[in-house]
Design an enzyme around this catalytic site. Sequence first.
Site, PDB file in Angstrom:
ATOM      1  N   GLY A 121       2.085  -5.991   7.243  1.00  0.00           N
ATOM      2  CA  GLY A 121       1.161  -6.631   6.315  1.00  0.00           C
ATOM      3  C   GLY A 121      -0.094  -7.062   7.052  1.00  0.00           C
ATOM      4  CD  GLU A 159       4.026  -1.967  13.613  1.00  0.00           C
ATOM      5  OE1 GLU A 159       2.823  -1.707  13.786  1.00  0.00           O
ATOM      6  OE2 GLU A 159       4.875  -1.828  14.504  1.00  0.00           O
ATOM      7  CG  ASN A 195      -0.366  -0.052   2.497  1.00  0.00           C
ATOM      8  OD1 ASN A 195       0.685  -0.642   2.667  1.00  0.00           O
ATOM      9  ND2 ASN A 195      -0.976   0.596   3.463  1.00  0.00           N
ATOM     10  CB  THR A 225      -4.072  -9.709  11.328  1.00  0.00           C
ATOM     11  OG1 THR A 225      -4.068  -8.292  11.572  1.00  0.00           O
ATOM     12  CG2 THR A 225      -4.072 -10.424  12.661  1.00  0.00           C
ATOM     13  CB  ALA A 226      -4.043 -14.027   7.928  1.00  0.00           C
ATOM     14  CB  THR A 227       0.853 -12.335   6.416  1.00  0.00           C
ATOM     15  OG1 THR A 227      -0.126 -12.309   5.392  1.00  0.00           O
ATOM     16  CG2 THR A 227       2.183 -12.760   5.848  1.00  0.00           C
ATOM     17  CD  GLU A 253       8.008  -1.191  12.109  1.00  0.00           C
ATOM     18  OE1 GLU A 253       7.334  -0.432  11.413  1.00  0.00           O
ATOM     19  OE2 GLU A 253       8.502  -2.246  11.692  1.00  0.00           O
ATOM     20  CB  CYS A 309      -2.186   0.489   7.976  1.00  0.00           C
ATOM     21  SG  CYS A 309      -0.845   1.651   8.257  1.00  0.00           S
TER      22      CYS A 309
HETATM   23  P1  NAD Z   1       0.205  -9.417   3.190  1.00  0.00           P
HETATM   24  O1  NAD Z   1       0.233  -9.872   4.591  1.00  0.00           O
HETATM   25  O2  NAD Z   1      -0.540 -10.213   2.190  1.00  0.00           O
HETATM   26  O3  NAD Z   1       1.689  -9.276   2.608  1.00  0.00           O
HETATM   27  C1  NAD Z   1       2.670  -8.481   3.237  1.00  0.00           C
HETATM   28  C2  NAD Z   1       4.048  -9.000   2.855  1.00  0.00           C
HETATM   29  O4  NAD Z   1       4.223 -10.288   3.439  1.00  0.00           O
HETATM   30  C3  NAD Z   1       4.249  -9.182   1.354  1.00  0.00           C
HETATM   31  O5  NAD Z   1       5.569  -8.820   1.020  1.00  0.00           O
HETATM   32  C4  NAD Z   1       4.038 -10.681   1.160  1.00  0.00           C
HETATM   33  O6  NAD Z   1       4.686 -11.210   0.033  1.00  0.00           O
HETATM   34  C5  NAD Z   1       4.657 -11.210   2.446  1.00  0.00           C
HETATM   35  N1  NAD Z   1       4.221 -12.560   2.844  1.00  0.00           N
HETATM   36  C6  NAD Z   1       3.038 -13.160   2.588  1.00  0.00           C
HETATM   37  N2  NAD Z   1       3.026 -14.393   3.142  1.00  0.00           N
HETATM   38  C7  NAD Z   1       4.209 -14.564   3.775  1.00  0.00           C
HETATM   39  C8  NAD Z   1       4.793 -15.616   4.542  1.00  0.00           C
HETATM   40  N3  NAD Z   1       4.138 -16.748   4.773  1.00  0.00           N
HETATM   41  N4  NAD Z   1       6.019 -15.443   5.061  1.00  0.00           N
HETATM   42  C9  NAD Z   1       6.693 -14.285   4.852  1.00  0.00           C
HETATM   43  N5  NAD Z   1       6.197 -13.262   4.114  1.00  0.00           N
HETATM   44  C10 NAD Z   1       4.966 -13.385   3.594  1.00  0.00           C
HETATM   45  O7  NAD Z   1      -0.332  -7.908   3.241  1.00  0.00           O
HETATM   46  P2  NAD Z   1      -0.662  -6.972   2.018  1.00  0.00           P
HETATM   47  O8  NAD Z   1      -1.931  -7.433   1.387  1.00  0.00           O
HETATM   48  O9  NAD Z   1       0.554  -6.794   1.189  1.00  0.00           O
HETATM   49  O10 NAD Z   1      -0.911  -5.576   2.773  1.00  0.00           O
HETATM   50  C11 NAD Z   1      -2.137  -5.197   3.296  1.00  0.00           C
HETATM   51  C12 NAD Z   1      -2.157  -5.390   4.796  1.00  0.00           C
HETATM   52  O11 NAD Z   1      -1.092  -4.674   5.392  1.00  0.00           O
HETATM   53  C13 NAD Z   1      -3.417  -4.830   5.452  1.00  0.00           C
HETATM   54  O12 NAD Z   1      -3.873  -5.774   6.389  1.00  0.00           O
HETATM   55  C14 NAD Z   1      -2.940  -3.578   6.151  1.00  0.00           C
HETATM   56  O13 NAD Z   1      -3.693  -3.200   7.283  1.00  0.00           O
HETATM   57  C15 NAD Z   1      -1.571  -3.976   6.532  1.00  0.00           C
HETATM   58  N6  NAD Z   1      -0.737  -2.815   6.806  1.00  0.00           N
HETATM   59  C16 NAD Z   1      -0.422  -2.541   8.106  1.00  0.00           C
HETATM   60  C17 NAD Z   1       0.357  -1.427   8.408  1.00  0.00           C
HETATM   61  C18 NAD Z   1       0.732  -1.104   9.823  1.00  0.00           C
HETATM   62  O14 NAD Z   1       1.592  -0.269  10.025  1.00  0.00           O
HETATM   63  N7  NAD Z   1       0.122  -1.744  10.805  1.00  0.00           N
HETATM   64  C19 NAD Z   1       0.827  -0.610   7.375  1.00  0.00           C
HETATM   65  C20 NAD Z   1       0.467  -0.922   6.064  1.00  0.00           C
HETATM   66  C21 NAD Z   1      -0.298  -2.031   5.786  1.00  0.00           C
END
Ligand code: NAD
Length: 487
Positions: free
Chosen positions: A230, A252, A154, A232-234, A466, A286
């Site tokens: 990324g 995060e 994002n 929450t499930a990841t 962070e 986010c």
């Molecule tokens: P995502 O969890 O699908 O992916 C994030 C990253 O993790 C990507 O680089 C992806 O390739 C990697 N990844 C996926 N599976 C993995 C695994 N098993 N092991 C290691 N890496 C893995 O998230 P997204 O769809 O890219 O982003 C959207 C999410 O991010 C939303 O839930 C949003 O709220 C969150 N987000 C949070 C913040 C915060 O500061 N809290 C900031 C921005 C986005």
Amino acid sequence: MTTGLIRIDNFIGGKFRPPAQGNYLKNVEPATGKVYGEIPDSGAEDVDAAIATASDAFQGWKKSTAQTRSTVMLRMAQLVEDRLEKFARAESVDTGKPISLAESVDIPRAVANLRFFATAILHTNTEAHITDHQAINYTLRRPLGVVGLISPWNLPLYLLTWKIAPAIASGNTAVAKPSEITPMTAFLLAQVCDDAGLPPGVLNIVHGTGPGAGAPLVAHEEVRAISFTGGTATGAAIAKATAGSFKKLALEMGGKNPNLIFADADLDTVVETTVRSSFSNQGQICLCGSRIVVERSIHNEFVKRFVTATNGLKVGDPLCDDTDHGALVSEQHLAKVKSYVDLAIAEGGNIECGGDAPSGLSERCTGGFFLNPTAITGLGPDCRVNQEEIFGPVVTIIPFDTEEEAITIANGTRYGLSASVWTSDLARSHRVAEALEAGTVWINCWMLRDLRVPFGGMKDSGVGREGGNEALRFFTEPKNVCTYTGD
Ligand code: NAD
């Protein structure tokens, strides 16, 4: 390689290298729906190569002076700033966000991240603790070694530099795995590392999917810390994969941020800022508010003004300077967000505006992933639409009668990333801020950031913090030294 496509490669040991298996993923432009590039579909071999070179580079980098690290990072910041237009265009094409947003927020903030940590390391101090007349204790903070940095799509450059900057400033070497959906600005940053003279291996960038490249990075025994942003499930999958390894983790994750609007707030400012906090970057920040919780006495007036202002947003080609609202990041994500609009209707909600695709898009954008900014009323706080993260241009508006009820609604999800409170009652603003379960609470504002404050979420939105000293602490470990000074 298919003709006309932009192909990028991994950045390992200061060199651009194709993936070991030679496989590439397609990179799609969200505004057009067309493939415009190819990115490495890296696997464990590529991650291992990056970690090996980072490990070698650590031996020199950990001994470098803070001044040396600062100077090269400031050069990196300057080069990103000098290439702002190039970065902003790449970010807009890759993500679908309006180019004006990339130019005014994402890229300048990425520059600020690099500068902030490049200079912060010049001003740290260490306390000594004197134990009566017996001993002097002091604490050294040492870099961890090789760290893994995993970021989402994002705010691709902003969030990646938010990790890279504190990691390498404090003497670690890093392997970064940007989102496979938005790889271009990380590629441009790799070119900057080269041009700025960052020693080879200090920052390595491996592109690929989560399972293909992210998981081997998380699992590698030489990686001492994972900083992840990324979903929450990841985050949960990473926590499970590292259980028992004693790696440091900063996670995060997702959010479902409430905006609490009391009847005594300045409604003009509230509406203007709430439209921004709902729909900036198509609601894919986010920190965007997604549940607007409004005191009942002004609910109808708020809805009317909010819908009018939202309908005034210009939805269209992200590369046009006057576009307010661009495309969602992917076809799959658009389908997910739209499924929540359908769910809202099924749950009895009223679509006050949006919910459909914009008409009148330019020919270039007819295959793009667009959704008009959407506001929904009539849903209770416990329904799925008000509980699950949608992460798109869809907000709900929920009335409340008492301060206590407003706080209960705000805190009534698994998430706790951020919140805003709108009121002219000073005492109430602080009382409510204290009661909210959120890592950041804005009072009568949104998205103001001071890089020195700890940033992160509570509950299922985050583990660890962070920002500022928190980040420098995360990427280092303390070592206490005690000298006997008695007779
Ligand atoms: P995502 O969890 O699908 O992916 C994030 C990253 O993790 C990507 O680089 C992806 O390739 C990697 N990844 C996926 N599976 C993995 C695994 N098993 N092991 C290691 N890496 C893995 O998230 P997204 O769809 O890219 O982003 C959207 C999410 O991010 C939303 O839930 C949003 O709220 C969150 N987000 C949070 C913040 C915060 O500061 N809290 C900031 C921005 C986005």
